[in-house]
Motif scaffolding. Structure first.
Motif: not given
Length: 484
Positions: A264-285
């Motif tokens: 189920a996790t594999a299917q959900a992650m593939v669907a998420s990665a190819f459906t929602a355009p991901h953007v990731t931002e980083f910050v050190q704190v």
């Protein structure tokens, strides 16, 4: 002449109504010939969401188990049949086809219709009683078509009327005792199977010689590799997942079936990665003040004597505070309606690596909880996940997630969104690093935060504001008082 009525009742793999189509049978708690009572747990199964126990909805004698442990069964398939005995004393009819309905069958037909449900899914009459496991493993009988309902004379084929003794039910996680087999609970046996460990080779440390999860990990570490390094400062100890059995160098390939939670996790992650355009931002704190705040809360006990306090708690509270200030991050994309749905409540998911795979249980309406209430809910969530007892309902309806990669000594990453959510925050390891503080380079406690978000719902400005708010709170945790 007196008669005995014997009818076969079949119990099918239940449908929990959450789109699940199959489940794996982890353990049988009964075998053919055992007497079962209405509401008694007969087996444990693993769906794509959780491991749950199935109660039988009628009373009788187990006739046949249709599948062995480890089999994957489609929802709606018969998994067990039970011979239900009726009342004695009525005259024997001339033939089964012309026989009127016996009193027992008529009474059964008059009972209100019941739907077979999983534990935790809807009400069921009567109390739940679990039997201790038998001394021999349940072996399913050969697949034979079940006999039709028949009326038989007591002299020809006696059906004993057995008074079911009132017994003290076994604990919810009854220890399996099968002859000279080692003592271990069902989740521990499943973990040993995943690790490829023979339980007979493991030294038990639990009460009465019961093998625990820690015993398995210690055995695996001693046999394969040196003990792992201590977790970094501030890491919340969540039991790591077991990806595959240990493989000795130079040996043949090992194939691991993809099923249950991992599937189920594999299917959900593939669907998420190819459906929602991901953007990731980083910050050190610089979280030096947050770490001091955690120590103060632990020492003072002001959140409660038995309440677990960790850096993850303050990260969660900081995220909830940032969401209240920026509610657009707590949203969902409705493709059918072409709308963005801003959620009124924050159901905070915590990604947990378990022996069955990655699961994301969530704390319902976490935004309304005080710091003390959030600490209690977080502790309960982590403990339940470690025990492999997270209910399917606890993994539904999440709106935003935290993944604590720091527990593995990882500084950061680009987390994939939990399907249906707009954001996920990765909390990295807390390390002592040289840092410019008040014009001087001094050692400070530093972590890295990474926020992934769905760019359809969240633009760069909103994502940056949320991440900056979280960082500002963790750098100056007194803002939890003014903002929270």
């Amino acid at each position: 002449m007196t008669t005995e009525v014997r009818s076969l009742r079949e119990f099918k793999m239940p449908d929990v109504g959450e789109g699940l189509t199959e489940a794996e049978i982890l353990s049988w708690y009964v075998k053919p010939g055992d007497t079962v009572t209405d509401g008694q747990v007969v087996c444990e199964v693993e769906t794509a969401k959780a491991a749950v126990e199935l109660p039988i909805p009628f009373t009788g004698v187990v006739e046949q188990l249709f599948f062995p442990e480890g089999a994957t069964v489609d929802v709606g398939t018969v998994i067990i049949s039970v011979a239900v005995a009726g009342a004695a004393g009525a005259p024997a009819p001339a033939a089964p086809a012309a026989a009127p309905a016996p009193a027992a069958v008529a009474a059964e037909a008059a009972e209100p219709e019941r739907r077979e449900v999983l534990v935790g899914y809807g009400p069921r009459t009567g109390g739940s009683q679990r039997r201790a496991r038998r001394t021999t493993a349940a072996v399913p009988a050969p697949a034979v078509a079940p006999a039709p309902v028949a009326v038989q004379t007591a002299a020809a084929v006696p059906v004993p009327v057995v008074a079911v003794p009132v017994a003290v039910p076994a604990p919810a996680e009854a220890v399996a005792v099968t002859g000279d087999r080692p003592l271990a609970k069902p989740p521990v046996r499943k973990l040993a199977k995943d690790l490829g460990i023979d339980l007979r080779a493991v030294t038990p440390s639990g009460p009465d010689g019961v093998i625990t999860r820690d015993d398995l990990h210690a055995h695996a570490a001693a046999a394969v590799a040196p003990a792992p390094a201590a977790a970094p400062v501030g890491a919340e100890a969540v039991e790591p997942a077991v990806a595959a059995p240990a493989v000795e160098p130079g040996t043949g390939d090992v194939r691991v079936p993809i099923k249950g939670v991992r599937k189920a996790t594999a299917q959900a992650m593939v669907a998420s990665a190819f459906t929602a355009p991901h953007v990731t931002e980083f910050v050190q704190v610089d979280v030096t003040r947050t770490m001091k705040f955690v120590r103060r809360l632990k020492e003072s006990g002001e959140l409660g004597r038995d309440v677990r306090v960790s850096p993850l708690l303050l990260v969660a509270k900081a995220l909830l505070t940032a969401i209240r200030r920026n509610p657009g991050i707590n949203a969902q994309w409705d493709e059918a309606a072409q709308e963005i749905v801003i959620k009124g409540r924050v159901n905070l998911g915590i990604a947990a690596a378990t022996p069955r795979g990655l699961i994301v249980p969530n704390i319902k309406d976490a935004g309304s909880k005080t710091l003390s209430g959030l600490a209690v809910s977080l502790g309960e969530l982590i403990d339940t996940a470690r025990q492999g007892r997270t209910a399917p309902g606890d993994m539904q309806g999440g709106t935003v997630t935290i993944t604590n990669v720091g527990v593995f000594g990882v500084d950061s990453g680009t987390p994939i969104l939990n399907p249906g959510e707009a954001a996920i925050l990765a909390f990295g390891a807390v390390r002592e690093l040289p840092w410019v503080h008040k014009g001087k380079v001094v050692p400070r406690q530093v972590t890295t935060l990474a926020l992934s978000f769905d760019h359809r719902l969240v633009d760069g400005e909103l994502g940056s504001r949320v991440l900056a708010d979280i960082a500002g709170i963790l750098e100056h945790p007194k803002r939890l008082i003014t903002w929270g």
